[in-house]
Design a protein around this motif. Structure first.
Motif, PDB file in Angstrom:
ATOM      1  N   ALA A   1      -0.407  -4.693  10.595  1.00 47.75           N
ATOM      2  CA  ALA A   1      -0.710  -4.270  11.799  1.00 47.75           C
ATOM      3  C   ALA A   1      -1.668  -2.898  11.724  1.00 47.75           C
ATOM      4  O   ALA A   1      -1.672  -2.408  10.595  1.00 47.75           O
ATOM      5  CB  ALA A   1       0.610  -3.484  12.623  1.00 47.75           C
ATOM      6  N   ALA A   2      -2.470  -2.750  12.525  1.00 53.63           N
ATOM      7  CA  ALA A   2      -3.487  -1.901  12.330  1.00 53.63           C
ATOM      8  C   ALA A   2      -3.478  -0.952  13.411  1.00 53.63           C
ATOM      9  O   ALA A   2      -3.476  -1.324  14.573  1.00 53.63           O
ATOM     10  CB  ALA A   2      -4.914  -2.401  12.004  1.00 53.63           C
ATOM     11  N   VAL A   3      -4.039   0.539  13.098  1.00 50.84           N
ATOM     12  CA  VAL A   3      -4.178   1.140  14.369  1.00 50.84           C
ATOM     13  C   VAL A   3      -5.403   2.016  13.712  1.00 50.84           C
ATOM     14  O   VAL A   3      -6.014   1.812  12.589  1.00 50.84           O
ATOM     15  CB  VAL A   3      -2.948   2.514  14.347  1.00 50.84           C
ATOM     16  CG1 VAL A   3      -1.938   1.941  14.799  1.00 50.84           C
ATOM     17  CG2 VAL A   3      -2.936   3.219  12.940  1.00 50.84           C
ATOM     18  N   GLU A   4      -6.247   2.622  14.831  1.00 50.99           N
ATOM     19  CA  GLU A   4      -7.080   3.285  14.759  1.00 50.99           C
ATOM     20  C   GLU A   4      -7.027   4.794  14.076  1.00 50.99           C
ATOM     21  O   GLU A   4      -6.324   5.467  14.696  1.00 50.99           O
ATOM     22  CB  GLU A   4      -8.318   3.622  15.864  1.00 50.99           C
ATOM     23  CG  GLU A   4      -9.431   4.359  15.837  1.00 50.99           C
ATOM     24  CD  GLU A   4     -10.439   3.309  14.957  1.00 50.99           C
ATOM     25  OE1 GLU A   4     -10.446   2.317  14.465  1.00 50.99           O
ATOM     26  OE2 GLU A   4     -11.455   4.048  14.488  1.00 50.99           O
ATOM     27  N   GLY A   5      -6.942   5.054  12.980  1.00 57.30           N
ATOM     28  CA  GLY A   5      -6.799   6.255  12.325  1.00 57.30           C
ATOM     29  C   GLY A   5      -8.084   7.173  12.456  1.00 57.30           C
ATOM     30  O   GLY A   5      -9.254   6.864  13.153  1.00 57.30           O
ATOM     31  N   GLY A   6      -7.918   8.603  11.988  1.00 56.06           N
ATOM     32  CA  GLY A   6      -8.974   9.312  11.938  1.00 56.06           C
ATOM     33  C   GLY A   6     -10.187   8.946  11.658  1.00 56.06           C
ATOM     34  O   GLY A   6     -11.417   8.910  12.036  1.00 56.06           O
ATOM     35  N   ASN A   7     -10.240   8.134  10.330  1.00 60.77           N
ATOM     36  CA  ASN A   7     -11.176   7.782   9.725  1.00 60.77           C
ATOM     37  C   ASN A   7     -11.474   6.272   9.881  1.00 60.77           C
ATOM     38  O   ASN A   7     -12.492   5.707   9.117  1.00 60.77           O
ATOM     39  CB  ASN A   7     -11.084   7.896   8.181  1.00 60.77           C
ATOM     40  CG  ASN A   7     -11.087   9.461   7.917  1.00 60.77           C
ATOM     41  OD1 ASN A   7     -11.826  10.249   8.497  1.00 60.77           O
ATOM     42  ND2 ASN A   7     -10.473  10.148   6.801  1.00 60.77           N
ATOM     43  N   GLY A   8     -10.715   5.767  10.688  1.00 64.13           N
ATOM     44  CA  GLY A   8     -11.085   4.056  10.698  1.00 64.13           C
ATOM     45  C   GLY A   8      -9.609   3.390  10.742  1.00 64.13           C
ATOM     46  O   GLY A   8      -8.857   3.901  10.958  1.00 64.13           O
ATOM     47  N   GLU A   9      -9.923   1.997  10.437  1.00 67.87           N
ATOM     48  CA  GLU A   9      -8.764   1.091  10.449  1.00 67.87           C
ATOM     49  C   GLU A   9      -7.804   1.472   9.618  1.00 67.87           C
ATOM     50  O   GLU A   9      -7.970   1.275   8.352  1.00 67.87           O
ATOM     51  CB  GLU A   9      -9.142  -0.349  10.215  1.00 67.87           C
ATOM     52  CG  GLU A   9      -7.865  -1.281  10.399  1.00 67.87           C
ATOM     53  CD  GLU A   9      -8.051  -2.502  10.486  1.00 67.87           C
ATOM     54  OE1 GLU A   9      -8.847  -3.017  11.361  1.00 67.87           O
ATOM     55  OE2 GLU A   9      -7.502  -3.502  10.224  1.00 67.87           O
ATOM     56  N   LEU A  10      -6.636   2.038  10.035  1.00 70.15           N
ATOM     57  CA  LEU A  10      -5.550   2.072   9.169  1.00 70.15           C
ATOM     58  C   LEU A  10      -4.340   1.071   9.281  1.00 70.15           C
ATOM     59  O   LEU A  10      -3.652   1.011  10.275  1.00 70.15           O
ATOM     60  CB  LEU A  10      -4.792   3.527   9.362  1.00 70.15           C
ATOM     61  CG  LEU A  10      -3.501   3.877   8.726  1.00 70.15           C
ATOM     62  CD1 LEU A  10      -3.832   4.078   7.137  1.00 70.15           C
ATOM     63  CD2 LEU A  10      -2.868   5.020   9.209  1.00 70.15           C
ATOM     64  N   GLY A  11      -4.417   0.164   8.233  1.00 69.38           N
ATOM     65  CA  GLY A  11      -3.517  -0.961   8.063  1.00 69.38           C
ATOM     66  C   GLY A  11      -2.278  -0.790   7.636  1.00 69.38           C
ATOM     67  O   GLY A  11      -2.292  -0.238   6.403  1.00 69.38           O
ATOM     68  N   PHE A  12      -1.156  -1.653   7.948  1.00 74.38           N
ATOM     69  CA  PHE A  12       0.021  -1.712   7.064  1.00 74.38           C
ATOM     70  C   PHE A  12       0.446  -3.211   7.033  1.00 74.38           C
ATOM     71  O   PHE A  12       0.530  -3.885   8.060  1.00 74.38           O
ATOM     72  CB  PHE A  12       1.343  -0.946   7.691  1.00 74.38           C
ATOM     73  CG  PHE A  12       1.113   0.481   7.388  1.00 74.38           C
ATOM     74  CD1 PHE A  12       1.272   1.190   6.230  1.00 74.38           C
ATOM     75  CD2 PHE A  12       0.263   1.387   8.199  1.00 74.38           C
ATOM     76  CE1 PHE A  12       1.102   2.368   5.957  1.00 74.38           C
ATOM     77  CE2 PHE A  12       0.214   2.791   8.270  1.00 74.38           C
ATOM     78  CZ  PHE A  12       0.791   3.427   7.010  1.00 74.38           C
ATOM     79  N   TYR A  13       0.391  -3.468   5.654  1.00 79.36           N
ATOM     80  CA  TYR A  13       0.848  -4.978   5.357  1.00 79.36           C
ATOM     81  C   TYR A  13       2.207  -5.041   4.763  1.00 79.36           C
ATOM     82  O   TYR A  13       2.316  -4.691   3.842  1.00 79.36           O
ATOM     83  CB  TYR A  13      -0.177  -5.676   4.591  1.00 79.36           C
ATOM     84  CG  TYR A  13       0.306  -6.979   4.116  1.00 79.36           C
ATOM     85  CD1 TYR A  13       0.069  -8.075   5.116  1.00 79.36           C
ATOM     86  CD2 TYR A  13       0.363  -7.374   2.918  1.00 79.36           C
ATOM     87  CE1 TYR A  13       0.392  -9.554   4.898  1.00 79.36           C
ATOM     88  CE2 TYR A  13       0.817  -8.926   2.701  1.00 79.36           C
ATOM     89  CZ  TYR A  13       0.852  -9.825   3.579  1.00 79.36           C
ATOM     90  OH  TYR A  13       1.024 -11.158   3.368  1.00 79.36           O
ATOM     91  N   VAL A  14       3.092  -5.476   5.708  1.00 77.42           N
ATOM     92  CA  VAL A  14       4.758  -5.352   4.952  1.00 77.42           C
ATOM     93  C   VAL A  14       5.409  -6.643   4.972  1.00 77.42           C
ATOM     94  O   VAL A  14       4.746  -7.472   5.951  1.00 77.42           O
ATOM     95  CB  VAL A  14       5.454  -4.495   6.142  1.00 77.42           C
ATOM     96  CG1 VAL A  14       5.129  -3.066   6.096  1.00 77.42           C
ATOM     97  CG2 VAL A  14       5.452  -5.111   7.490  1.00 77.42           C
ATOM     98  N   VAL A  15       5.916  -6.826   3.828  1.00 78.60           N
ATOM     99  CA  VAL A  15       6.565  -8.008   3.411  1.00 78.60           C
ATOM    100  C   VAL A  15       8.043  -7.616   3.351  1.00 78.60           C
ATOM    101  O   VAL A  15       8.733  -6.852   2.640  1.00 78.60           O
ATOM    102  CB  VAL A  15       6.091  -8.798   2.017  1.00 78.60           C
ATOM    103  CG1 VAL A  15       6.567 -10.084   1.638  1.00 78.60           C
ATOM    104  CG2 VAL A  15       4.566  -8.665   2.018  1.00 78.60           C
ATOM    105  N   SER A  16       8.713  -8.730   3.923  1.00 76.46           N
ATOM    106  CA  SER A  16      10.242  -8.557   3.929  1.00 76.46           C
ATOM    107  C   SER A  16      11.107  -9.706   3.252  1.00 76.46           C
ATOM    108  O   SER A  16      10.342 -11.013   3.322  1.00 76.46           O
ATOM    109  CB  SER A  16      11.011  -8.264   5.314  1.00 76.46           C
ATOM    110  OG  SER A  16      12.166  -8.348   5.347  1.00 76.46           O
TER     111      SER A  16
END
Lengths: 170, 452
Positions: B387-402
């Motif tokens: 999932a990605a959000v628009e952070g202050g500097n650009g795309e801030l993505g988190f890839y999580v594995v469960s």
């Protein structure tokens, strides 16, 4: 150049990929919001290059490249390529599974400039070797660091001696 | 004794290039980073190496050591100027894994706070880059303006930087009473400062000379380097995660995405200035649209402290407890039963129960403990999500594995700064030594998220 609205081609991406590469594509699936393809590591450069250049796909940005350690599963390691098309506004996640404790996969630095640093980080953290990478050395840790810290068998609380400041180049 | 210098007009000037080491700790560089440049006179011939990693704190490894919700304090410390955006990004990745949709009020709260954080982020970036070019006044003005926003953040979360406000499936607590009335005046004051500083900088001859046509990068190179955020938009590419992959309620809000033309430092400055105005627009609309937090719960009973409730429950006097309202510690304000369902998903396996239930009945208490205990808590199904959000500097993505357990198997953060720094060398080469400061300033490198 503005970003196109949600791509109409998104539904056919996985189909086209599977048709183009046949056996090299191990599995494709569509979890809500994410298109994923698991491909054979031998063909990764060919596949990513095709995805980048093929009209109608045009994944021109390597959004992310990361490693995952699935210990104790075999094959143990994975390299995950998160691709994005600025032009057509769609995403695709390509996973390759690598076996053995010293895994290797071909570099894609010739396709995306940012792959240089991303691959260095994966090498640093997981010890996955990228064959053909022009400058594969540690990026976040220091040269004298032993082991690869994000491997699941690297102890969380392990300590290593403090070393002198980096002296490379100068 | 007089010092005599012999001059030999026949001698040739030394024309060798030489290596200059900048950093890792240098007063003109905010953040620990080392640039090794090969200089030809004052011109940078080649950037031999850029070394990062001096602030590596094992963020990703630390996240694997405890429950899914325990990663939030670490995410605060990624981009510490806009921690709320990081919180949201991580929460969204885990929610995607769980297949959850958070309540609408919670989405609006996240959007309002994210946009406040975006303004603080841009304020900091412009303030610091202007100061490094010698313009000290904008720095002071913007730090003051940032303070108005930090006061808002502090009122909601109790902290200025280390907020840890978002939770998987919601937020920690509802907004305090009267908070929304304070947002608009604060944003107005900030915008006044933005206009004032705009007048100081935008047409300032010295500022333009230092910024224009400096540190430029072509659109193709920027895309190949994976640039996102203001730097990519300055190149003329209108990519913004809020528009291309709308999350939360961004598709219900009207805002423009400013783009530049040349991709130089000056365009980046202009893009950031305009984005602050757009963020203010988003905040105003969100305040108009946000649904009420009050829900229909009968709360005619007397307020009761948590300790009294626990005592009553121990004695078995539970008959009227469901109708009592808990008086909670100020740090837990906004988590009462009347407000909880509007800000958290109604799922016992994900959200903590309301305090009335924790204190007043055994089911609530058990639910609470099951979520808090080590190796228990939230257990997303095995799989992975990005999932990605628009952070202050650009795309801030988190890839999580469960792997289906109570701890994350892998939390990967895609920091927007990392590709920007990979492209820094190309932006610097051919430029002047003094331009390193200007270009490095507009990249707005945050070592916290770069090195993790």
């Amino acid at each position: 150049m503005s970003v196109a609205s949600k791509s109409k081609t998104e539904g056919t991406i996985l189909k086209r990929l599977a048709e183009q590469f046949g056996e090299a594509v191990v599995q494709t699936y569509d979890v809500p919001g994410d298109l994923v393809a698991i491909v054979k590591p031998e063909h990764i450069v060919e596949i990513i290059g095709w995805l980048r250049d093929e009209p109608g796909l045009e994944f021109d940005m390597l959004m992310d490249l990361c490693g995952v350690d699935y210990l104790p599963r075999r094959p143990r390691f994975e390299v995950v390529y998160n691709l994005y098309s600025v032009k057509l506004n769609h995403r695709l996640r390509v996973r390759v599974q690598l076996d053995g404790d010293n895994p290797e996969v071909a570099t894609i630095t010739s396709l995306y400039k940012v792959a240089d640093w991303f691959e260095r980080e994966v090498w640093d953290m997981f010890g996955i070797k990228f064959i053909g990478h022009p400058d594969l050395r540690r990026i976040l840790m220091y040269d004298q660091f032993e082991g690869h810290p994000l491997r699941r068998d690297y102890p969380y609380n392990k300590r290593q001696p403090i070393v002198a400041a980096r002296t490379r180049h100068l | 004794m007089a010092l005599t210098v012999e001059k030999n007009p026949e001698a040739e000037l030394d024309t060798n290039s030489y290596l200059l080491n900048i950093g890792p700790s240098h007063p003109a560089m905010h953040g620990v980073i080392r640039i090794i440049a090969r200089l030809d006179g004052e011109r940078i011939e080649k950037v031999e190496d850029i070394e990062i990693g001096y602030l590596h704190r094992a963020f990703e490894k630390s996240c694997e050591q405890a429950g899914w919700n325990n990663a939030f304090p670490y995410t605060d410390r990624l981009n510490y100027v806009s921690p709320l955006i990081n919180n949201c990004g991580y929460a969204m990745a885990v929610e995607k894994l769980l297949g959850l949709t958070v309540p609408e009020r919670c989405e609006y709260i996240r959007v309002i706070l994210s946009e406040i954080s975006r303004i603080t982020d841009h304020l900091t970036c412009i303030a610091a880059s202007a100061m490094e070019l010698g313009a000290f006044t904008p720095f002071i003005y913007f730090m003051k303006a940032r303070e108005y926003l930090y006061e808002l953040v502090e009122e909601v979360t109790g902290a200025r930087l280390t907020v840890s406000y978002v939770r998987v499936g919601g937020v920690k607590a509802d907004l305090p009473d009267g908070f929304l009335d304070k947002v608009n005046p604060a944003v107005d004051r900030v915008l006044d400062v933005v206009e004032e500083v705009g007048q100081l900088l935008t047409r300032n001859r010295i500022f333009i000379d230092r910024m224009k046509d400096v540190g430029a990068i072509s659109r193709e190179a920027a895309i190949s380097y994976g640039f996102t955020g203001p730097l990519l938009r300055a190149c003329g590419v209108g990519f913004d995660v809020r528009r291309s992959t709308p999350y939360h309620v961004y598709d219900k809000l009207d805002f423009d995405i400013p783009v530049g033309e040349t991709g130089d430092n000056y365009d980046r400055y202009l893009v950031r200035m305009e984005e602050m105005r757009q963020s203010a627009r988003i905040i105003r609309q969100a305040i108009e649209q946000i649904p009420s937090g009050a829900i229909a719960v009968t709360l005619d009973g007397q307020p009761m402290t948590g300790a009294e409730m626990v005592l009553a429950a121990e004695k078995g006097m539970t008959a009227d407890l469901p109708f009592r309202m808990a008086v909670v510690d100020p740090t837990l304000g906004g988590t009462e039963k009347a407000r909880k369902d509007a800000i958290k998903v109604h799922q016992p396996g994900v959200s903590l129960p309301a305090k009335e239930d924790t204190y007043g009945n055994i089911e609530g208490l058990m639910n609470h403990f099951m979520l808090i205990m080590d190796r228990e808590g939230i257990k997303p199904p095995a799989g992975e999500a990005y999932a990605a959000v628009e952070g202050g500097n650009g795309e801030l993505g988190f890839y999580v594995v469960s792997d289906g357990s109570g701890r994350p198997m892998r939390v990967r953060c895609r920091p927007p700064c990392f590709p920007l720094m990979a492209g820094l060398g190309e932006m610097l080469e051919g430029g002047l030594m003094a331009d390193v400061i200007a270009t490095f300033g507009t990249i707005n490198m945050i070592a916290g998220e770069l090195d993790r």
